[in-house]
Design a protein around this motif. Structure first.
Motif, PDB file in Angstrom:
ATOM      1  N   GLN A 183       0.830  -1.201   0.000  1.00  0.00           N
ATOM      2  CA  GLN A 183       0.000   0.000   0.000  1.00  0.00           C
ATOM      3  C   GLN A 183       0.865   1.252   0.000  1.00  0.00           C
ATOM      4  O   GLN A 183       0.551   2.234  -0.662  1.00  0.00           O
ATOM      5  N   VAL A 196       1.981   1.834  -3.511  1.00  0.00           N
ATOM      6  CA  VAL A 196       0.903   2.390  -4.334  1.00  0.00           C
ATOM      7  C   VAL A 196       0.764   3.881  -4.062  1.00  0.00           C
ATOM      8  O   VAL A 196       0.720   4.696  -4.988  1.00  0.00           O
ATOM      9  N   ARG A 238     -11.160   4.737  -7.743  1.00  0.00           N
ATOM     10  CA  ARG A 238     -11.102   4.295  -9.137  1.00  0.00           C
ATOM     11  C   ARG A 238     -11.912   5.300  -9.946  1.00  0.00           C
ATOM     12  O   ARG A 238     -12.985   5.712  -9.521  1.00  0.00           O
ATOM     13  N   ILE A 293      -6.391   4.644 -11.156  1.00  0.00           N
ATOM     14  CA  ILE A 293      -6.400   4.725  -9.696  1.00  0.00           C
ATOM     15  C   ILE A 293      -5.747   6.046  -9.300  1.00  0.00           C
ATOM     16  O   ILE A 293      -4.676   6.406  -9.805  1.00  0.00           O
ATOM     17  N   MET A 324      -4.303  -0.037 -13.526  1.00  0.00           N
ATOM     18  CA  MET A 324      -3.976  -1.168 -12.662  1.00  0.00           C
ATOM     19  C   MET A 324      -2.768  -1.956 -13.170  1.00  0.00           C
ATOM     20  O   MET A 324      -1.931  -2.365 -12.373  1.00  0.00           O
ATOM     21  N   ILE A 375      -6.040  -2.788  -3.854  1.00  0.00           N
ATOM     22  CA  ILE A 375      -6.793  -1.577  -4.207  1.00  0.00           C
ATOM     23  C   ILE A 375      -8.191  -1.620  -3.586  1.00  0.00           C
ATOM     24  O   ILE A 375      -8.679  -0.594  -3.086  1.00  0.00           O
TER      25      ILE A 375
END
Length: 145
Positions: A43, A46, A87, A99, A58, A76
């Motif tokens: 995470q 990301v 999204r 995202i 993605m 996600i």
């Protein structure tokens, strides 16, 4: 005739083993820093990739976070449930989803983003600028192959 080096016979001397060991050490260190915040390392990656405010598809995120697409979907999903990301349709291709980090996700990144920087600084302090440049070049070359 170019002479090639013989591969090491001992596992501990094999390049893949050494790289995996360094990676494991880095990830364990970072996980310990992130644990109090309740943020898994994937995470944090990301959020770091989305910190520039640009949406990412993605497939791109999965590749850059080093996880398989089905695993990223689960990551996600959890991040959406935590209001860290959203999204949204790609404005250039409505069939594709991008995202984006939410304000909450950006605030969390501001809080945790320095952990990886601190870790990198500790590593850099152990390498000369020339060694760092060479190591970076070598590793990028290996990734590209």
């Amino acid at each position: 005739m170019v002479e090639t080096a013989m591969p090491p016979e001992r596992l501990e001397d094999q390049l893949a083993y050494l790289i995996a060991g360094v990676n494991r050490q880095f990830e364990e260190e970072l996980r310990e820093k992130l644990r109090p915040q309740g943020v898994p390392i994937e995470q944090s990656r990301v959020l770091g990739l989305l910190a520039d405010g640009q949406g990412r598809p993605m497939t791109e995120l999965a590749e850059q976070v080093f996880v398989e697409p089905p695993t990223l979907t689960k990551i996600i999903d959890r991040m959406v449930a935590q209001s860290l990301v959203i999204r949204a349709p790609d404005p250039n291709d409505r069939r594709r989803v991008l995202i984006y980090a939410t304000r909450r996700g950006q605030a969390l990144w501001e809080k945790i983003g320095g952990y990886a920087t601190e870790q990198q600084k500790r590593v850099l302090d152990r390498l000369s600028p020339a060694d760092l440049a060479r190591l970076t070049e070598i590793l990028r070359g290996l990734i590209a192959e």
